[in-house]
Write a protein that holds these residues in place. Structure first.
Motif, short mmCIF file in Angstrom:
data_model
loop_
_atom_site.label_atom_id
_atom_site.label_comp_id
_atom_site.label_asym_id
_atom_site.label_seq_id
_atom_site.Cartn_x
_atom_site.Cartn_y
_atom_site.Cartn_z
N MET A 1 3.18 -8.45 -2.19
CA MET A 1 2.32 -8.51 -1.01
C MET A 1 2.59 -9.78 -0.22
O MET A 1 3.05 -10.80 -0.76
N LEU B 1 2.28 -1.51 -4.67
CA LEU B 1 1.77 -1.70 -6.03
C LEU B 1 2.63 -0.88 -6.99
O LEU B 1 2.68 0.35 -6.90
N MET C 1 -6.20 -8.32 -4.92
CA MET C 1 -5.51 -7.05 -5.12
C MET C 1 -6.44 -5.86 -4.86
O MET C 1 -6.03 -4.87 -4.24
N ILE D 1 -6.08 -2.27 -11.80
CA ILE D 1 -6.25 -3.64 -11.30
C ILE D 1 -7.43 -4.31 -11.99
O ILE D 1 -7.37 -5.47 -12.39
N ARG E 1 -6.71 -5.52 -1.14
CA ARG E 1 -5.49 -5.06 -0.49
C ARG E 1 -5.22 -3.58 -0.75
O ARG E 1 -4.67 -2.88 0.11
N TYR E 2 -5.55 -3.11 -1.94
CA TYR E 2 -5.25 -1.71 -2.28
C TYR E 2 -6.50 -0.84 -2.29
O TYR E 2 -6.55 0.21 -2.93
N ALA F 1 2.11 -6.24 -7.98
CA ALA F 1 1.83 -6.09 -6.55
C ALA F 1 2.71 -7.02 -5.73
O ALA F 1 2.63 -8.24 -5.88
N ASN G 1 4.40 -11.88 -5.95
CA ASN G 1 4.24 -10.81 -6.93
C ASN G 1 3.03 -11.17 -7.80
O ASN G 1 3.03 -12.19 -8.49
#
Length: 429
Positions: A250, A232, A275, A291, A278-279, A248, A199
């Protein structure tokens, strides 16, 4: 007839689990007995909690209300009411489903009705501490490191690093997943395991537009944004709505050492970059803004325990994560509150019987009552791990079609738990 002696109870761990268990033991102590003398020992120099913002579901709020902590939370205006957790496809910004707490009349679930509350762990802790301060029988001592636990037929002795000792009738380990109580006394071989997910979390101040208005959010209070490489969570956490919690979940490869995890967690810039990667591709620019703006980002590995395990010896029992830590599945905080209340009720019944039976009888009654629910919750939590795992585009599209049906299919099951009140349920003992 002589007045019964007050029971001496030690709790290791001054976090939410330990504090709410102390409140439960006080609340449900039998009227025929004086309130128990409860001492909590916390290793940190002051009460603190690690983590972001949690969603307190209706069953959790109901228990906090019984324990007097919800009044303290509301008096301080902590948290933000959450009527539903909305689910979005990260790449279309389309709302595909929601998990609602509105109930049939829009006022909540259960009797009396409760909705949910998104609140920082720190504010929740402050509310519970305020409730603790109203009970003279509860004492919290910080800065005490336990180095040994021993028990005999009459009680439990704890030895601390500074040379002090403490003696009590029973010991309750509420000291979390890396529990000293479990690892050094109850079941040393049962160690924590990395779940495969982390997290990453922080809090982002909301940007303002040229007109001075806050940047618009696609969620009402809490939104879960599903992407190919994780989920997210974006959520308000107080009534001002000037800050957004960003969390997040992941899939992250394991780091061998605890020091390695600490170093990774402390590198906020690296976490932010991860992050953003990833997003990437989010349809809503708010995602990248949050973010980018989140301060003090932390990377927190999610550790769990194996299913089952030993929860107690003759005079020592584990409560909460020290007994059954599992991946987050939306109800973990409420489960901890239920643990404390149900154990307190079992112990009170044992005290009322006053038939000379060993206190282990109360431990066994609690375990018999609780095992099934915890095993079910553990099985449910495994779906979280699967949901967070990296998927190709086709897998993501399939997931976005399955999630609405899954939430619809399981709605009655979830609401059954949300309306529960374990202060009145049969304990079979």
């Amino acid at each position: 007839m002589a007045t019964p002696k007050a029971m001496d109870i030690t709790i290791l761990g001054g976090g939410i689990a330990g504090l709410t268990t102390a409140l439960s033991l006080t609340k449900f102590a039998p009227a025929s007995h004086p309130p128990p003398n409860i001492t909590l020992y916390e290793i940190r120099p002051e009460p603190a909690t690690i983590g972001g913002a949690v969603n307190l579901t209706p069953n959790a709020l109901r228990l906090l209300s019984h324990l007097g902590a919800l009044d303290e939370i509301r008096a301080r205006n902590y948290g933000k009411e959450c009527l539903a957790v909305e689910v979005f496809d990260l790449y279309t910004n389309q709302k595909i489903a929601e998990s609602s707490f509105r109930g049939p009349n829009g006022k909540g679930l259960g009797e009396p009705p409760f909705t949910a509350l998104r609140i920082t762990r720190g504010d929740a802790l402050k509310g519970v501490l305020a409730a603790i301060q109203k009970h003279a029988n509860i004492k919290l001592i910080c800065g005490k490191k336990t180095v040994n636990i021993s028990e005999d037929s009459t009680g439990v002795t704890i030895q601390f690093g500074d040379g002090d000792t403490a003696r009590s009738d029973i010991l309750i380990g509420c000291d979390g997943i890396h529990s000293f109580t479990r690892l050094n006394h109850v079941e040393p071989e049962r160690k924590s395991m990395y779940s495969g997910i982390c997290n990453a979390f922080g809090f982002a101040p909301r940007r303002t537009t040229d007109t001075g208005q806050f940047e618009e959010t696609h969620f009402e209070t809490s939104g879960m944004n599903f992407g190919r490489r994780g989920i997210l969570l974006t959520s308000f956490h107080d009534s001002a709505k000037d800050s957004v919690y960003v969390g997040a979940l992941m899939q992250v490869p394991e780091i061998a050492s605890r020091d390695g995890w600490k170093a990774a967690g402390a590198d906020a810039d690296k976490t932010r970059k991860e992050m953003l990667d990833r997003y990437a591709g989010a349809a809503n620019p708010l995602i990248s803004h949050l973010i980018e703006d989140a301060g003090d980002l932390f990377l927190w590995p999610v550790f769990t325990l194996s299913k089952g395990g030993k929860w107690a010896t003759d005079r020592v029992i584990l409560i909460g994560d020290s007994a059954h830590a599992m991946p987050p599945q939306g109800e973990s905080t409420g489960i901890v509150f239920e643990d404390g209340v149900l154990f307190a009720r079992c112990l009170a019944r044992w005290m009322e019987n006053d038939d000379g039976a060993p206190v282990k009888e109360a431990f066994d009654a609690y375990e018999k009552l609780r095992r099934g629910r915890i095993d079910t919750a553990f099985d449910e939590s495994q779906s979280v791990v699967k949901t967070v795992q990296d998927t190709p585009w086709l897998g993501h599209k399939i997931k976005m079609n399955v999630v609405p049906w899954y939430l619809w299919w399981t709605r009655a099951y979830r609401e059954k738990h949300f309306v529960e009140d374990v202060t009145t349920c049969q304990i079979g003992y």
